[in-house]
Write a protein that holds these residues in place. Structure first.
Motif, PDB file in Angstrom:
ATOM      1  N   ARG A 175       0.848  -1.191   0.000  1.00  0.00           N
ATOM      2  CA  ARG A 175       0.000   0.000   0.000  1.00  0.00           C
ATOM      3  C   ARG A 175       0.887   1.245   0.000  1.00  0.00           C
ATOM      4  O   ARG A 175       2.035   1.198   0.463  1.00  0.00           O
ATOM      5  CB  ARG A 175      -0.952  -0.001   1.189  1.00  0.00           C
ATOM      6  N   CYS A 210      -0.981   5.508   4.177  1.00  0.00           N
ATOM      7  CA  CYS A 210      -2.180   4.662   4.164  1.00  0.00           C
ATOM      8  C   CYS A 210      -2.213   3.832   5.438  1.00  0.00           C
ATOM      9  O   CYS A 210      -1.302   3.035   5.673  1.00  0.00           O
ATOM     10  CB  CYS A 210      -2.167   3.723   2.961  1.00  0.00           C
ATOM     11  N   GLY A 220      -3.925   7.929   0.916  1.00  0.00           N
ATOM     12  CA  GLY A 220      -4.200   7.550   2.302  1.00  0.00           C
ATOM     13  C   GLY A 220      -5.568   7.982   2.778  1.00  0.00           C
ATOM     14  O   GLY A 220      -6.260   7.246   3.490  1.00  0.00           O
ATOM     15  N   TYR A 268      -8.250   5.629   1.101  1.00  0.00           N
ATOM     16  CA  TYR A 268      -8.207   4.200   1.408  1.00  0.00           C
ATOM     17  C   TYR A 268      -8.874   3.969   2.766  1.00  0.00           C
ATOM     18  O   TYR A 268      -8.245   3.650   3.768  1.00  0.00           O
ATOM     19  CB  TYR A 268      -6.747   3.738   1.415  1.00  0.00           C
TER      20      TYR A 268
END
Length: 627
Positions: free
Chosen positions: A117, A121, A221, A224
């Motif tokens: 990722r 995040c 970030g 998500y």
């Protein structure tokens, strides 16, 4: 594959099971029980393990009744959606076996933790998914993007500079970069050969669209998250970002980046999982990935064991100061069922900014959530107070008198350090906790003048608080962000040449700057090589030493309490989230500069020596009401 192995857990799974025959409420109503899978043998093992640990401490009739084996079997079965343990054995468990076979699910896999990722995040967790699936009152999606199996952000170190290199021109705004990349959205523009650790790919070709997402990966970030339908298919709700206090133009740009992100992830099945509820069971949802891989989520699932001391094993419970070992709110949030915690955090943070709050007045998630819960009728825990003491300076705040110490000195801290053999203990505890702690505190505490502020890790500051309380019976702790802002003097205007701060003249290849950023700021910390801040090689040398220099100055608030006026020094605060804590500095005149250090993004195990900083602390407590 044997049935028990087929239904094994791929991560730590804790279920909240009713305590049999218990009349208690809230945090004492449930057992938090770890289960290693959904097989009946896993349930038996979970019950046996709980009884082994708890029976010896059960003293009352009610406590012993809450550990009856047959009743515990029923409680766990009910937390899994069955009517009883017998119903689980005869109905639900056979149904799951048939269900897996019908859907071609045969390989237990963690389908939640995205290995690659992007930065900024937060990782998805089973609890976050459980809250969204079972407590949000939103419909289950058909699919969701967890990212597992996606290499979108596997390339390392690619960003805005690479866009400019590909284009052969300079872009002065992210919007200009966006326009360029979108025009080449489907075209391969760059072969990424620098891949993140653990990636099996030797390269990945980036299109204009994927290069743009790398260039502004810090935006991902906030997207998500599970509050809106950002990661869901079908996407019914409007996207919801966990970004705050943004201008209209910033929000518009963020939305464009989001649509670009969705276009990219929807162009492939990589990273997507099917979301399939178990028929006639409102407590279990299965995730189906590629090639028969599957995962499962349980209603009110927790990711870790509840502990009243979440700093264990670094600290034993009796070593913690009582003011920070209060855990009523933590217990309430852990054991509350049917609550969507991610939405609660988002709502609390959103209200902070809507009500005129800023980054500078940010009090931390714990305070914001407590405020939200208080509005719902939650009773905050009783505040621990102490008698007045002349070592501390009283400060009258809105609702209480806060007793605040001067900055703890090198001499004061190292008296404790030697007395309790803390140097050896801290290293042993760090190994036990698997934490990489600053091993050489003398690297930042070798100043000849021992009355100067000590520089330590956040964990060292907490250890000092614990000893101080045991010796004085005063409930000391570190200041909160909100308290520090109320007592700190206004920052004085910065006397350095601000217009030249980022103009660093290099004296030739391999040489250090002649006219350093840190020197221009009047940095109060330098190495033994007389270089300021991060320019000093002592920031990185195992045996390096950072010392206060002649720029070190103090200034006082209205009550006569001293603060460090010079850039290069920060104070640890009590606000902590996971293994990060807040650090704050009095030296910055403007809110933007000051807020850059006021965050909970600093590791509790480091002194920030590698940043050319010294990090100290002061202690405080709330005085009795008659003070």
């Amino acid at each position: 594959m044997k049935n028990r192995s087929l239904l094994r857990a791929t991560r730590d799974v804790y279920v909240l099971a009713d305590k049999p025959n218990s009349t208690s409420a809230d945090s004492t109503k449930y057992w938090s029980i770890k289960i290693d899978g959904l097989d009946p043998a896993d349930i038996r093992c979970a019950v046996n393990h709980l009884r082994e640990k708890q029976l010896e401490n059960a003293q009352t009739h009610e406590e012993r009744q809450a550990l009856k084996a047959t009743s515990l079997y029923d409680s766990i079965a009910k937390s899994l959606g069955a009517k009883s343990h017998r119903h689980w054995l005869n109905e639900e468990y056979p149904k799951i076996q048939k269900f897996l076979d019908e859907h071609g699910m045969h390989t237990p896999t963690d389908l939640i933790k995205w290995q690659f990722r992007p930065g900024f995040c937060d990782a998805l967790t089973a609890r976050r998914l459980a809250d969204r699936f079972f407590s949000s009152e939103l419909p289950l999606p058909k699919r969701m993007f967890t990212g597992v199996g996606s290499y979108l952000f596997a390339p390392s170190g690619y960003g805005r500079m690479d866009v400019q290199e590909v284009a052969g021109q300079y872009f002065d705004t992210d919007e200009a970069i966006y326009d360029y990349c979108v025009a080449l959205a489907e075209q391969r523009v760059l072969r990424a050969v620098h891949m993140r650790d653990g990636c099996q790919l030797s390269f990945l070709d980036l299109t204009g669209r994927t290069l743009m997402l790398h260039a502004v990966s810090e935006f991902i970030g906030s997207m998500y998250c599970l509050i809106g339908d950002n990661l869901m298919d079908p996407m019914i709700k409007e996207p919801v970002m966990r970004s705050y206090n943004m201008s209209i133009l910033e929000k518009e740009f963020e939305l464009k980046v989001f649509h670009l992100f969705r276009q990219e992830v929807e162009s492939s099945n990589d990273g997507w999982v099917e979301v399939i509820p178990l028929p006639d069971n409102s407590h279990i949802v299965f995730l189906k990935g590629k090639n028969g891989c599957f995962d499962w989520i349980i209603r009110d699932q927790r990711d870790e064991k509840y502990s009243s001391n979440n700093l264990y094993p670094f600290f034993r419970k009796e070593e913690l100061p009582s003011a920070i070992s209060q855990n009523k709110l933590d217990a309430h949030l852990y054991f509350s069922t049917g609550r969507w915690q991610e939405e609660l955090e988002h709502r609390a943070e959103e209200k902070h900014y809507l009500n005129g709050g800023t980054v500078r007045t940010w009090p931390g998630y714990k305070k914001l959530i407590e405020k939200e819960l208080f509005a719902e009728g939650y009773n905050t825990p009783r505040v621990i107070t102490g008698k007045t003491n002349n070592y501390f300076v009283p400060h009258r705040l809105d609702k209480y008198c806060l007793m605040v110490s001067p900055l703890i000195t090198i001499r004061e801290f190292f008296e404790f350090y030697v007395k309790k053999d803390w140097g050896q203990t801290r290293l042993e505890r760090a190994r036990e906790a698997n934490w990489d702690i600053e091993s050489n505190l003398m690297s930042v505490n070798s100043d000849p003048d021992q009355s100067l502020p000590v520089s330590v890790t956040w964990l060292d500051a907490i250890a000092y608080c614990g000893l101080f309380q045991r010796e004085t019976a005063l409930p000391v702790r570190l200041l909160s962000v909100d308290e520090w802002r109320q007592i700190a003097p206004p920052a004085k205007p910065d006397q350095s040449a601000l217009s030249a701060l980022h103009t660093i003249e290099r004296g030739g290849s391999g040489r250090r700057p002649r006219d350093s950023y840190w020197e221009k700021r009047g940095w109060c910390v330098e190495g033994s090589d007389r270089r300021f801040g991060k320019d000093s090689s002592d920031c990185y040398s195992p045996n390096g030493k950072l010392l206060f220099n002649s720029n070190f100055q103090l200034f006082s608030n209205n009550e006569g309490l001293d603060f460090v006026e010079s850039p290069g020094f920060g104070e640890w605060l009590g606000d902590r989230r996971y293994e990060k804590s807040a650090l704050i500095a009095a030296a910055y005149a403007d809110e933007k500069a000051r807020s850059s250090i006021e965050s909970d993004s600093h590791s509790i195990t480091y002194t920030l020596r590698e940043e050319g900083l010294k990090t100290g602390f002061r202690i405080c407590y709330i005085a009795n009401a008659d003070a």
